[in-house]
Scaffold this motif. Structure first.
Motif, PDB file in Angstrom:
ATOM      1  N   ALA A  73      -6.411  65.573   8.986  1.00  0.00           N
ATOM      2  CA  ALA A  73      -6.109  66.968   7.855  1.00  0.00           C
ATOM      3  C   ALA A  73      -7.070  66.280   6.556  1.00  0.00           C
ATOM      4  O   ALA A  73      -7.955  67.569   7.250  1.00  0.00           O
ATOM      5  N   PHE A  74      -7.056  64.970   6.561  1.00  0.00           N
ATOM      6  CA  PHE A  74      -7.804  64.741   5.143  1.00  0.00           C
ATOM      7  C   PHE A  74      -9.262  64.349   5.778  1.00  0.00           C
ATOM      8  O   PHE A  74      -9.963  64.687   4.866  1.00  0.00           O
ATOM      9  N   ASN A  75      -9.727  63.960   6.977  1.00  0.00           N
ATOM     10  CA  ASN A  75     -11.095  63.725   7.985  1.00  0.00           C
ATOM     11  C   ASN A  75     -11.959  65.358   7.400  1.00  0.00           C
ATOM     12  O   ASN A  75     -12.626  65.794   6.940  1.00  0.00           O
ATOM     13  N   ALA A  76     -11.241  65.831   8.334  1.00  0.00           N
ATOM     14  CA  ALA A  76     -11.591  67.428   8.112  1.00  0.00           C
ATOM     15  C   ALA A  76     -11.926  68.184   7.160  1.00  0.00           C
ATOM     16  O   ALA A  76     -12.961  69.224   7.002  1.00  0.00           O
ATOM     17  N   PHE A 103     -21.231  64.203  11.853  1.00  0.00           N
ATOM     18  CA  PHE A 103     -20.519  63.214  10.464  1.00  0.00           C
ATOM     19  C   PHE A 103     -19.516  63.113  10.569  1.00  0.00           C
ATOM     20  O   PHE A 103     -18.469  63.803  10.803  1.00  0.00           O
ATOM     21  N   ASP A 104     -18.663  61.759  10.281  1.00  0.00           N
ATOM     22  CA  ASP A 104     -17.864  61.616  10.362  1.00  0.00           C
ATOM     23  C   ASP A 104     -17.422  61.175   8.471  1.00  0.00           C
ATOM     24  O   ASP A 104     -18.380  61.447   7.371  1.00  0.00           O
ATOM     25  N   ALA A 105     -16.161  61.371   8.309  1.00  0.00           N
ATOM     26  CA  ALA A 105     -15.122  61.545   6.799  1.00  0.00           C
ATOM     27  C   ALA A 105     -15.587  59.937   6.780  1.00  0.00           C
ATOM     28  O   ALA A 105     -14.484  58.728   7.297  1.00  0.00           O
ATOM     29  N   GLY A 106     -16.126  59.016   6.068  1.00  0.00           N
ATOM     30  CA  GLY A 106     -16.461  57.560   5.992  1.00  0.00           C
ATOM     31  C   GLY A 106     -15.839  56.861   4.531  1.00  0.00           C
ATOM     32  O   GLY A 106     -16.673  57.466   3.340  1.00  0.00           O
ATOM     33  N   ASN A 123     -13.029  57.833  -2.322  1.00  0.00           N
ATOM     34  CA  ASN A 123     -12.938  56.925  -1.764  1.00  0.00           C
ATOM     35  C   ASN A 123     -13.893  57.433   0.079  1.00  0.00           C
ATOM     36  O   ASN A 123     -14.217  56.445   1.268  1.00  0.00           O
ATOM     37  N   CYS A 124     -13.639  58.792  -0.311  1.00  0.00           N
ATOM     38  CA  CYS A 124     -14.657  59.010   1.294  1.00  0.00           C
ATOM     39  C   CYS A 124     -15.419  60.897   1.333  1.00  0.00           C
ATOM     40  O   CYS A 124     -15.011  61.106   0.309  1.00  0.00           O
ATOM     41  N   TRP A 125     -16.686  60.093   2.262  1.00  0.00           N
ATOM     42  CA  TRP A 125     -17.521  60.612   1.939  1.00  0.00           C
ATOM     43  C   TRP A 125     -17.909  61.269   3.086  1.00  0.00           C
ATOM     44  O   TRP A 125     -18.225  60.188   4.054  1.00  0.00           O
ATOM     45  N   ALA A 126     -19.077  62.142   3.776  1.00  0.00           N
ATOM     46  CA  ALA A 126     -19.636  62.228   4.533  1.00  0.00           C
ATOM     47  C   ALA A 126     -20.778  61.396   4.917  1.00  0.00           C
ATOM     48  O   ALA A 126     -21.168  60.920   3.725  1.00  0.00           O
ATOM     49  N   GLN A 127     -20.466  60.704   6.463  1.00  0.00           N
ATOM     50  CA  GLN A 127     -21.151  60.284   6.267  1.00  0.00           C
ATOM     51  C   GLN A 127     -21.672  59.897   7.765  1.00  0.00           C
ATOM     52  O   GLN A 127     -21.454  60.471   8.960  1.00  0.00           O
ATOM     53  N   ILE A 178      -1.226  70.213   2.821  1.00  0.00           N
ATOM     54  CA  ILE A 178      -2.217  69.917   1.249  1.00  0.00           C
ATOM     55  C   ILE A 178      -3.756  69.725   1.418  1.00  0.00           C
ATOM     56  O   ILE A 178      -4.689  71.278   1.339  1.00  0.00           O
ATOM     57  N   PHE A 179      -4.188  69.143   2.924  1.00  0.00           N
ATOM     58  CA  PHE A 179      -5.713  68.871   2.732  1.00  0.00           C
ATOM     59  C   PHE A 179      -5.651  69.949   4.221  1.00  0.00           C
ATOM     60  O   PHE A 179      -7.057  70.758   3.879  1.00  0.00           O
ATOM     61  N   ASN A 180      -5.003  70.462   4.570  1.00  0.00           N
ATOM     62  CA  ASN A 180      -5.402  71.930   5.533  1.00  0.00           C
ATOM     63  C   ASN A 180      -5.276  73.527   4.585  1.00  0.00           C
ATOM     64  O   ASN A 180      -6.099  73.877   5.389  1.00  0.00           O
ATOM     65  N   TYR A 181      -4.654  73.295   3.963  1.00  0.00           N
ATOM     66  CA  TYR A 181      -5.535  74.340   3.072  1.00  0.00           C
ATOM     67  C   TYR A 181      -6.352  74.085   2.024  1.00  0.00           C
ATOM     68  O   TYR A 181      -7.167  75.023   1.772  1.00  0.00           O
ATOM     69  N   ARG A 182      -6.681  72.624   1.265  1.00  0.00           N
ATOM     70  CA  ARG A 182      -8.265  72.388   0.824  1.00  0.00           C
ATOM     71  C   ARG A 182      -9.341  72.946   1.556  1.00  0.00           C
ATOM     72  O   ARG A 182     -10.241  74.086   1.381  1.00  0.00           O
TER      73      ARG A 182
END
Length: 191
Positions: A73-76, A103-106, A123-127, A178-182
């Motif tokens: 969910a966080f990576n999505a 792209f990954d969530a790097g 700490n995590c961005w599209a990479q 939370i992250f699914n909602y966001r």
């Protein structure tokens, strides 16, 4: 003259003698009543069975299953948040055919070395896949891109954060929710 079949007993009858129950035809009111009560009972039984199966699946989950679901969910969410932005490390645009387009969530600080930061959005961005998987995160260039996006002070805070954190199952469920909602907000599913 047109004929119809009773939905319950399948006997043919003239159209003027048909009892209509929604889109179905019945030869009598008794058959209509019997059909609706048995169908309602079937639907209720099906729903209760589905609920039982869901509860059984939920009870068999381990802590690592909850971590995987929350991480997915966080990576999505990260990919939805950074849609259209270039790779944080090399700057290639998303959808670039040379890089493969994916792209990954790097994570800047890896989940293995800093597990407590695995759900930290700074700490995590599209990479791009090349930088994340094949260049082991391309850390030097990642840091440069991170300083441009969030500033040197926040990067230093991130690098010096060595706290310990244990994730509870309730916390992981909350993170997933939370992250699914966001993610849905970024994708415009609530508008």
């Amino acid at each position: 003259m047109k004929t119809r079949r009773c939905k319950l007993c399948r006997t043919k009858m003239p159209e003027d003698q048909v009892v209509m129950g929604g889109i179905y035809s019945f030869c009598s009111w008794d058959h209509l009543h019997e059909y609706t009560t048995t169908n309602a009972a079937k639907k209720t039984a099906k729903l209760s069975y589905a609920r039982e199966q869901k509860a059984v699946k939920e009870s068999l989950k381990t802590a690592s299953d909850y971590v995987k679901e929350a991480q997915t969910a966080f990576n999505a969410y990260i990919r939805a948040r950074d849609k259209g932005k270039p790779c944080i490390s090399c700057g290639c645009p998303q959808g670039d055919p040379v890089q493969g387009g994916k792209f990954d969530a790097g994570h800047y600080r890896s989940r293995g070395s800093a597990g407590h930061l695995r759900f930290n959005t700074i700490n995590c961005w599209a990479q791009c896949v090349k930088c994340n998987r094949y260049l082991s995160g391309n850390v030097v260039e990642y840091r440069k891109g991170l300083v441009q996006r969030v500033g040197l002070e926040r990067v230093c805070q991130l690098e010096n954060d060595n706290s310990q954190l244990k994730f509870t199952i309730e916390y992981l469920k909350r993170v997933k929710k939370i992250f699914n909602y966001r993610r849905k907000l970024y994708e415009g599913k609530f508008r």
